[in-house]
Design an enzyme around this catalytic site. Structure first.
Site, PDB file in Angstrom:
ATOM      1  N   TYR A 204       0.392  -2.296  -6.884  1.00  0.00           N
ATOM      2  CA  TYR A 204      -0.521  -3.416  -6.627  1.00  0.00           C
ATOM      3  C   TYR A 204       0.265  -4.681  -6.300  1.00  0.00           C
ATOM      4  CZ  TYR A 204      -4.585  -6.478  -7.619  1.00  0.00           C
ATOM      5  OH  TYR A 204      -5.600  -7.392  -7.543  1.00  0.00           O
TER       6      TYR A 204
ATOM      7  N   SER B 272      -3.930 -11.813  -4.433  1.00  0.00           N
ATOM      8  CA  SER B 272      -4.045 -11.909  -5.890  1.00  0.00           C
ATOM      9  C   SER B 272      -2.979 -12.883  -6.355  1.00  0.00           C
ATOM     10  CB  SER B 272      -3.773 -10.538  -6.524  1.00  0.00           C
ATOM     11  OG  SER B 272      -3.583 -10.649  -7.918  1.00  0.00           O
TER      12      SER B 272
HETATM   13  P1  NAD Z   1     -14.042  -4.051  -7.405  1.00  0.00           P
HETATM   14  O1  NAD Z   1     -13.393  -2.828  -7.962  1.00  0.00           O
HETATM   15  O2  NAD Z   1     -15.198  -4.674  -8.118  1.00  0.00           O
HETATM   16  O3  NAD Z   1     -14.503  -3.766  -5.882  1.00  0.00           O
HETATM   17  C1  NAD Z   1     -13.628  -3.144  -4.979  1.00  0.00           C
HETATM   18  C2  NAD Z   1     -14.360  -2.812  -3.699  1.00  0.00           C
HETATM   19  O4  NAD Z   1     -13.447  -2.105  -2.843  1.00  0.00           O
HETATM   20  C3  NAD Z   1     -15.575  -1.913  -3.891  1.00  0.00           C
HETATM   21  O5  NAD Z   1     -16.621  -2.276  -3.006  1.00  0.00           O
HETATM   22  C4  NAD Z   1     -15.030  -0.535  -3.542  1.00  0.00           C
HETATM   23  O6  NAD Z   1     -16.043   0.385  -3.124  1.00  0.00           O
HETATM   24  C5  NAD Z   1     -14.088  -0.900  -2.404  1.00  0.00           C
HETATM   25  N1  NAD Z   1     -13.093   0.125  -2.108  1.00  0.00           N
HETATM   26  C6  NAD Z   1     -12.181   0.680  -2.951  1.00  0.00           C
HETATM   27  N2  NAD Z   1     -11.489   1.633  -2.307  1.00  0.00           N
HETATM   28  C7  NAD Z   1     -11.960   1.670  -1.026  1.00  0.00           C
HETATM   29  C8  NAD Z   1     -11.658   2.451   0.117  1.00  0.00           C
HETATM   30  N3  NAD Z   1     -10.734   3.424   0.092  1.00  0.00           N
HETATM   31  N4  NAD Z   1     -12.354   2.242   1.259  1.00  0.00           N
HETATM   32  C9  NAD Z   1     -13.335   1.290   1.300  1.00  0.00           C
HETATM   33  N5  NAD Z   1     -13.654   0.520   0.244  1.00  0.00           N
HETATM   34  C10 NAD Z   1     -12.982   0.710  -0.906  1.00  0.00           C
HETATM   35  O7  NAD Z   1     -12.851  -5.082  -7.202  1.00  0.00           O
HETATM   36  P2  NAD Z   1     -12.835  -6.683  -7.244  1.00  0.00           P
HETATM   37  O8  NAD Z   1     -12.408  -7.085  -8.578  1.00  0.00           O
HETATM   38  O9  NAD Z   1     -14.089  -7.218  -6.662  1.00  0.00           O
HETATM   39  O10 NAD Z   1     -11.604  -6.946  -6.272  1.00  0.00           O
HETATM   40  C11 NAD Z   1     -11.753  -7.327  -4.902  1.00  0.00           C
HETATM   41  C12 NAD Z   1     -10.394  -7.784  -4.385  1.00  0.00           C
HETATM   42  O11 NAD Z   1      -9.930  -8.884  -5.170  1.00  0.00           O
HETATM   43  C13 NAD Z   1      -9.318  -6.703  -4.471  1.00  0.00           C
HETATM   44  O12 NAD Z   1      -8.478  -6.762  -3.349  1.00  0.00           O
HETATM   45  C14 NAD Z   1      -8.549  -7.101  -5.717  1.00  0.00           C
HETATM   46  O13 NAD Z   1      -7.242  -6.640  -5.686  1.00  0.00           O
HETATM   47  C15 NAD Z   1      -8.642  -8.605  -5.637  1.00  0.00           C
HETATM   48  N6  NAD Z   1      -8.422  -9.262  -6.924  1.00  0.00           N
HETATM   49  C16 NAD Z   1      -9.217  -8.985  -7.991  1.00  0.00           C
HETATM   50  C17 NAD Z   1      -8.975  -9.622  -9.196  1.00  0.00           C
HETATM   51  C18 NAD Z   1      -9.805  -9.379 -10.422  1.00  0.00           C
HETATM   52  O14 NAD Z   1      -9.407  -9.853 -11.499  1.00  0.00           O
HETATM   53  N7  NAD Z   1     -10.951  -8.716 -10.339  1.00  0.00           N
HETATM   54  C19 NAD Z   1      -7.907 -10.531  -9.309  1.00  0.00           C
HETATM   55  C20 NAD Z   1      -7.125 -10.787  -8.194  1.00  0.00           C
HETATM   56  C21 NAD Z   1      -7.391 -10.138  -6.995  1.00  0.00           C
END
Ligand code: NAD
Length: 265
Positions: free
Chosen positions: A160, A147
């Site tokens: 986080y 991130s």
């Molecule tokens: P999201 O919440 O849409 O999806 C998260 C996924 O992780 C889902 O498929 C969920 O089922 C899975 N998950 C959660 N806990 C789990 C567990 N214990 N075991 C197995 N699977 C699990 O999130 P996103 O926004 O798509 O984020 C994906 C990645 O990108 C993450 O690592 C997040 O930190 C990172 N990220 C997101 C953003 C943002 O703004 N959305 C920004 C920077 C980084």
């Protein structure tokens, strides 16, 4: 050699790919000809729909790898069974992540443990499980979805931000240890991306402050993204596909920010 030639027939496991960024990464790698391992929380019907959708547009095999990333033993068992049934994992995308927003003094210990387990420890355990086969094959790609919060801090996201900074460090170690084995490891650092994770933060903040969600979105973008736009999940999918390509073989141990200019200021 074209990207398609290099990736065709490879097997990619994308953690947390039942929605959001992970799903778009899985779709993009399938378009490049990779067989796909999906993972994450979802109803069986939803998983069936995702598998069917990917297979409709890409003639690849898609399999669900059931593992709760908070449970260390389940990770090793699931990955061993997956590789046994489906084939060696050539590409690992450590994407799954969870968030909790709270000041340090109010941060529940259980939330700290969960965020560290999913966002950091699971990256270590999944990588540890797949690296030996990658070394044996002389080719591998590990991409960690960190991130912008792996590079800079913000308030109220202690676990986080600690986890994401640590993932950036872990990325460097895996890259260095495997630099002579055809294995690259990089971290992608997205800014605010249009997924459920960010929509929930917007809704929670709007409810707390008694404001409209679009006002919160505008404020977040004007504070952090000079571009004034959210990142789209499929843009991250395209970046992952590039980092998996042959052309990117010299890129390892680094972070690639896709953050609308956030870290340029
Ligand atoms: P999201 O919440 O849409 O999806 C998260 C996924 O992780 C889902 O498929 C969920 O089922 C899975 N998950 C959660 N806990 C789990 C567990 N214990 N075991 C197995 N699977 C699990 O999130 P996103 O926004 O798509 O984020 C994906 C990645 O990108 C993450 O690592 C997040 O930190 C990172 N990220 C997101 C953003 C943002 O703004 N959305 C920004 C920077 C980084």
């Amino acid at each position: 050699m074209s990207n398609e030639n290099v990736l065709a027939g490879k097997t990619a496991l994308v953690t947390g790919s039942t929605h959001g960024i992970g799903l778009e990464i899985a779709k993009r790698l399938a378009e490049c000809g990779c067989h796909i391992g999906l993972n994450g929380f979802a109803e069986a019907d939803t998983v069936d729909q995702i598998v069917a959708e990917i297979q409709l547009s890409s003639p690849v095999n898609v399999r669900f790898c059931e593992m709760d990333l908070r449970d260390v033993d389940s990770i090793y068992l699931a990955l061993e069974a997956f590789a046994g049934d489906f084939g060696t994992i050539d590409i690992l995308v450590n994407n799954a992540g969870v968030q909790h927003v709270s000041r340090v003094e109010d941060f529940p210990n259980s939330k700290w443990d969960e965020v560290i387990a999913v966002n950091l420890s699971a990256v270590f355990h999944c990588s540890k499980a797949v690296i030996p086969a990658m070394i044996q094959n002389g080719w591998g790609r590990i991409i960690n979805i960190a991130s912008v919060h792996g590079l800079v801090g913000s308030v109220e996201k202690a676990a986080y931000i600690a986890a994401k900074h640590a993932v950036v460090g872990l990325t460097k170690v895996i890259a260095l240890e495997n630099a002579r084995h055809g294995l690259t490891c990089n971290a992608i650092c997205p800014g605010f991306t249009n997924t459920e994770m960010i929509r929930k933060q917007v809704q929670d903040r709007a409810a707390e402050e008694g404001r409209m969600t679009h006002e919160i979105e505008l404020q977040m973008l004007s504070e952090k993204h000079p571009t004034g736009r959210f990142i789209e999940p499929d843009d991250i999918g395209a970046l992952v596909a590039y980092l998996c390509s042959n052309e990117a073989r010299g890129i390892t141990g680094t972070t690639v920010a896709i953050d609308g200019g956030w870290t340029a200021r």
